[in-house]
Design a protein around this motif. Structure first.
Motif, mmCIF file in Angstrom:
data_model
loop_
_atom_site.group_PDB
_atom_site.id
_atom_site.type_symbol
_atom_site.label_atom_id
_atom_site.label_comp_id
_atom_site.label_asym_id
_atom_site.label_seq_id
_atom_site.Cartn_x
_atom_site.Cartn_y
_atom_site.Cartn_z
ATOM 1 N N ASP A 200 18.433 20.337 2.046
ATOM 2 C CA ASP A 200 18.023 18.993 1.859
ATOM 3 C C ASP A 200 16.616 18.661 2.288
ATOM 4 N N ARG A 201 16.226 19.244 3.546
ATOM 5 C CA ARG A 201 14.946 18.811 4.271
ATOM 6 C C ARG A 201 13.757 19.455 3.120
ATOM 7 N N SER A 202 14.117 20.706 2.345
ATOM 8 C CA SER A 202 13.139 21.497 1.688
ATOM 9 C C SER A 202 13.119 20.332 0.448
ATOM 10 N N ARG A 203 14.294 20.015 -0.232
ATOM 11 C CA ARG A 203 14.160 19.101 -1.384
ATOM 12 C C ARG A 203 13.598 17.915 -1.042
ATOM 13 N N ILE A 204 13.615 17.020 0.029
ATOM 14 C CA ILE A 204 13.048 15.685 0.356
ATOM 15 C C ILE A 204 11.370 16.197 0.752
ATOM 16 N N GLY A 205 11.064 17.053 1.276
ATOM 17 C CA GLY A 205 9.606 17.536 1.335
ATOM 18 C C GLY A 205 9.010 17.667 0.238
ATOM 19 N N ASN A 206 9.429 17.969 -0.908
ATOM 20 C CA ASN A 206 8.860 18.127 -2.169
ATOM 21 C C ASN A 206 8.732 16.855 -3.198
ATOM 22 N N GLN A 207 9.301 15.728 -2.508
ATOM 23 C CA GLN A 207 9.464 14.534 -3.488
ATOM 24 C C GLN A 207 8.195 13.925 -3.751
ATOM 25 N N ALA B 111 5.726 12.106 -1.375
ATOM 26 C CA ALA B 111 6.671 10.880 -1.030
ATOM 27 C C ALA B 111 7.794 11.137 -0.270
ATOM 28 N N GLY B 112 7.868 12.294 0.339
ATOM 29 C CA GLY B 112 8.853 12.857 1.390
ATOM 30 C C GLY B 112 8.877 13.330 2.677
ATOM 31 N N GLN B 113 7.623 13.806 2.837
ATOM 32 C CA GLN B 113 7.222 14.107 4.236
ATOM 33 C C GLN B 113 7.116 13.227 5.185
ATOM 34 N N TRP B 114 6.869 11.895 4.888
ATOM 35 C CA TRP B 114 6.851 10.974 5.993
ATOM 36 C C TRP B 114 8.164 10.717 6.454
ATOM 37 N N PHE B 115 9.178 11.022 5.474
ATOM 38 C CA PHE B 115 10.743 10.566 6.117
ATOM 39 C C PHE B 115 10.953 11.614 7.042
ATOM 40 N N LEU B 116 10.711 12.950 6.940
ATOM 41 C CA LEU B 116 10.940 13.950 7.795
ATOM 42 C C LEU B 116 10.263 13.647 9.039
ATOM 43 N N GLU B 117 9.126 13.323 9.004
ATOM 44 C CA GLU B 117 8.044 13.086 10.238
ATOM 45 C C GLU B 117 8.649 11.948 11.067
ATOM 46 N N SER B 118 8.955 10.817 10.396
ATOM 47 C CA SER B 118 9.155 9.476 11.338
ATOM 48 C C SER B 118 10.348 9.379 11.612
ATOM 49 N N ASP B 119 11.413 10.139 10.690
ATOM 50 C CA ASP B 119 12.857 9.812 10.986
ATOM 51 C C ASP B 119 13.385 8.315 11.069
ATOM 52 N N PRO B 120 13.054 7.332 10.108
ATOM 53 C CA PRO B 120 13.265 5.818 10.396
ATOM 54 C C PRO B 120 14.642 5.570 10.848
ATOM 55 N N TYR B 121 15.611 6.472 10.272
ATOM 56 C CA TYR B 121 16.980 5.850 10.632
ATOM 57 C C TYR B 121 17.775 7.132 11.651
ATOM 58 N N TRP B 122 17.045 8.033 12.143
ATOM 59 C CA TRP B 122 17.464 8.936 13.124
ATOM 60 C C TRP B 122 18.561 9.790 12.387
ATOM 61 N N THR B 123 18.329 10.267 11.028
ATOM 62 C CA THR B 123 19.380 11.093 10.596
ATOM 63 C C THR B 123 18.993 12.308 9.882
ATOM 64 N N THR C 83 0.819 -1.161 -0.032
ATOM 65 C CA THR C 83 0.064 0.020 -0.043
ATOM 66 C C THR C 83 0.692 1.252 -0.051
ATOM 67 N N LEU C 84 0.330 2.510 -0.089
ATOM 68 C CA LEU C 84 0.817 3.576 -0.277
ATOM 69 C C LEU C 84 1.106 4.376 1.218
ATOM 70 N N ARG C 85 0.632 3.801 2.353
ATOM 71 C CA ARG C 85 0.369 4.362 3.764
ATOM 72 C C ARG C 85 1.756 4.881 4.312
ATOM 73 N N ARG C 86 2.643 4.082 4.179
ATOM 74 C CA ARG C 86 3.606 4.270 4.903
ATOM 75 C C ARG C 86 4.698 5.351 4.203
ATOM 76 N N THR C 87 4.775 5.361 3.189
ATOM 77 C CA THR C 87 5.719 6.209 2.250
ATOM 78 C C THR C 87 4.914 7.421 1.667
ATOM 79 N N THR C 88 3.711 7.493 1.631
ATOM 80 C CA THR C 88 3.066 8.836 0.767
ATOM 81 C C THR C 88 2.256 9.429 1.926
ATOM 82 N N ASP C 89 1.486 10.556 1.254
ATOM 83 C CA ASP C 89 0.269 11.242 2.376
ATOM 84 C C ASP C 89 -1.103 10.678 1.883
ATOM 85 N N ILE C 90 -1.102 9.613 1.510
ATOM 86 C CA ILE C 90 -2.364 9.095 0.880
ATOM 87 C C ILE C 90 -3.606 9.279 1.842
#
Length: 613
Positions: A330-337, A310-322, A278-285
């Motif tokens: 970088d955050r701005s570019r990731i947030g617009n993926q 497909a990028g905002q989830w990464f900034l919010e969940s921080d799966p790798y603590w990075t 599904t798209l739940r984990r990696t998108t804002d579906i």
């Protein structure tokens, strides 16, 4: 003639009070005892030691399992359908548990060393049982959810065994002081002999343990193979959202020579990159299409997919603590993926002259492109302009219709099956390996430069023992995945692995040489020297304890007639409790006799008529 016992004067024993107070809540001297511990308390000491060993193993497991933390969270997500970093509470509870049990064990050893009776406080007994039950429950849960991961402990020993051997040898040698003090006591018992035999067996096993080690990095440095190539597994998912353009770009920037991606085909025939069903984990579906958030990702058309973030989830969940290490840009570019198409990724790889590995997800039978998905994928590959020799195809279906692409397999196959299917590589995982198969001589005897071997493949170590020289004739190449920690990368480097697939190319890039590399002669010297040093120390401790005990006569403190003690002028003297010790001399005292307690020295006087000062 009246015999009497004066008051006892005690010196302060702050350290003993601290040890017995914390361990058994016995802060006062009269609460302590130097008698032998009861069988019940010895049983609790055994439980404490067992809890420590179990927690030590549990802590070591999670230490080496950092290589697969994201895989663990993904496994939990597939069951719960909710993404959370489950490793944080596990690591926190494990740290608290091992610290608590270790502290109690150190206090118990101090009790034994000081000759104090063991008496674990009831609160600590509850804490030890709770820690033990929690650890066992955690192991059962991990075995059910992530059972394959236990094998990483055996794999990691190929890197840590020499150092753990030295540490264990030092610990067991130090415990010899307590064992010697117990064994050389004048009271002889069968239990003392049993303790001595057990200790000697453990010590002998440690002395000979290196005979069982198979460490790839114990080798001549001149035999070291070239540095393994790095494949960006879903790009660089520790630095950017997985399977996005920014992730693949970062992987190439960090030195990845190839890219790996998960492919799904939309309802209108557009291959796109998505790992989950599904798209739940990696998108804002859940915000854009809340009613369809549990639908299969392949049931959306490309227009709908492109509208998702497909990028905002990464900034919010921080799966790798990075995330905290990223710059504002970088955050701005990731947030617009947005969701990345296969075409975009292939064109990026073509410009970088890199190879790609395509993991195609099977479509549901009711999908409109169920029978034509491979044509959609092939058309995209041709349109991207990338050389077909640089594309690795992993699906096992329709191999006869897919010509020109490099064929890969993700299962254990015989040489005959490899020939029939035209496979040039194996797509397999390291976690199924046995510890014997990791050693360089057992693992990759066929990886010598014979013939033309393809550079790109993914190798699963569970078939390493099955791999034979015959693979050379079929030009089969290998790569181990996932490799995210330097220690694992070093093991595989020493083993001669040509390439690895990693979520952390930025970390492996910083490993210019194996973490440690030692010749066999050097390790043999360290091994023998440490064994001899340990043996010498143990013999000295036993000899000293025997000499020390030979000068001490057995006695019962309650039966000693203490001589009169004149009160000391020092204020450091602490009379903790006025305890009168009477002894019957010459057939005892009569009830009419008077006992003088040296009133001239400031002590109380007891007479038949009462107590006076």
């Amino acid at each position: 003639m009246v015999k009497h016992q004066p008051l006892q004067v005690y010196e302060k024993q702050l350290f003993v009070s601290f040890v017995t107070g914390i361990y058994g809540c016995r802060w006062k001297r009269y609460q302590r005892s130097q008698d032998d511990s009861s069988k019940w308390e010895c049983a609790w000491f055994a439980i404490l030691c067992s809890s420590f060993l179990l927690l030590l193993f549990w802590s070591y497991f999670w230490l080496v399992a950092q290589n697969d933390f994201n895989e663990f969270n993904w496994s939990v997500y597939n069951r719960t359908r909710e993404w959370r970093d489950e490793t944080i509470p596990i690591l926190a509870s494990t740290t608290v548990g091992i610290s608590y049990i270790t502290f109690l064990l150190i206090l118990a050893f101090f009790h034994i060393s000081l000759g104090q009776q063991l008496n674990l406080y009831w609160v600590h007994k509850i804490g030890v049982l709770a820690t033990l039950i929690t650890t066992i429950s955690g192991m059962i849960s991990v075995d059910d959810l992530w059972g394959d991961e236990w094998d990483i402990v055996l794999v990691s020993l190929q890197s840590t065994a020499p150092f753990m051997h030295i540490g264990a040898l030092a610990a067991v040698t130090a415990i010899g002081w307590l064992v010697a003090g117990f064994v050389v006591r004048r009271e002889r018992s069968n239990f003392q002999l049993i303790v001595l035999l057990i200790y000697m067996c453990i010590l002998l096993a440690l002395y000979l343990a290196p005979l069982t080690f198979t460490c790839p990095c114990i080798m001549d440095r001149h035999s070291l193979k070239p540095r393994p190539g790095i494949i960006g597994r879903r790009g660089a998912p520790m630095l950017a959202p997985e399977n996005t353009m920014v992730s693949f770009s970062r992987a190439l920037q960090q030195g990845a020579s190839s890219l790996e991606a998960d492919i799904t085909v939309s309802v209108d025939g557009v291959p796109f990159l998505m790992r989950d069903r599904t798209l739940r984990r990696t998108t804002d579906i859940s915000q854009v299409f809340p009613a369809r958030q549990f639908d299969d990702a392949s049931l959306f058309n490309w227009t709908e997919l492109r509208s998702l973030n497909a990028g905002q989830w990464f900034l919010e969940s921080d799966p790798y603590w990075t995330v905290s290490s990223l710059t504002a840009k970088d955050r701005s570019r990731i947030g617009n993926q947005t969701v990345c198409s296969l075409l975009e990724m292939l064109r990026l790889a073509a410009r970088a002259n890199s190879s790609v590995l395509l993991n195609i997800n099977r479509l549901p039978p009711a999908h409109p492109r169920y029978r034509s998905w491979f044509m959609d994928t092939l058309w995209t590959v041709q349109k991207a302009g990338i050389s077909q020799k640089r594309v690795m195809w992993t699906p096992d279906t329709d191999r006869g219709r897919v010509r020109g692409l490099q064929q890969s397999a993700n299962e254990k196959l015989s040489v005959e099956e490899i020939r029939q299917r035209g496979i040039t590589s194996l797509t397999l995982h390291y976690s199924k390996t046995s510890h014997e198969s990791i050693h360089a001589k057992n693992l990759f005897p066929w990886l010598h430069p014979i013939g033309q071997i393809s550079e790109l493949a993914v190798f699963r170590c569970d078939v390493l023992e099955e791999v034979k020289w015959e693979y050379l004739a079929n030009n089969v190449s290998v790569t181990v995945y996932p490799v995210n920690e330097p220690w694992l990368y070093s093991i595989l480097w020493c083993s001669g692995v040509p390439s690895v697939s990693s979520d952390a190319p930025q970390l492996l890039r910083k490993v210019p040489y194996p973490i440690w590399l030692m010749s066999q002669s050097a390790y043999h010297f360290i091994w023998i020297a440490s064994d001899l040093a340990s043996l010498a120390i143990v013999l000295v401790m036993f000899s000293f304890q025997k000499w020390r005990m030979s000068g001490i006569q057995n006695y019962n403190p309650e039966q000693i007639m203490l001589s009169a003690v004149v009160p000391r002028p020092s204020r450091d003297v602490n009379i903790m409790k006025e305890k009168l010790i009477f002894s019957e001399i010459n057939n005892g005292l009569s009830s009419t006799e008077e006992l003088s307690l040296y009133p001239e020295n400031g002590y109380a006087r007891y007479s038949h008529g009462g107590l006076s000062h």
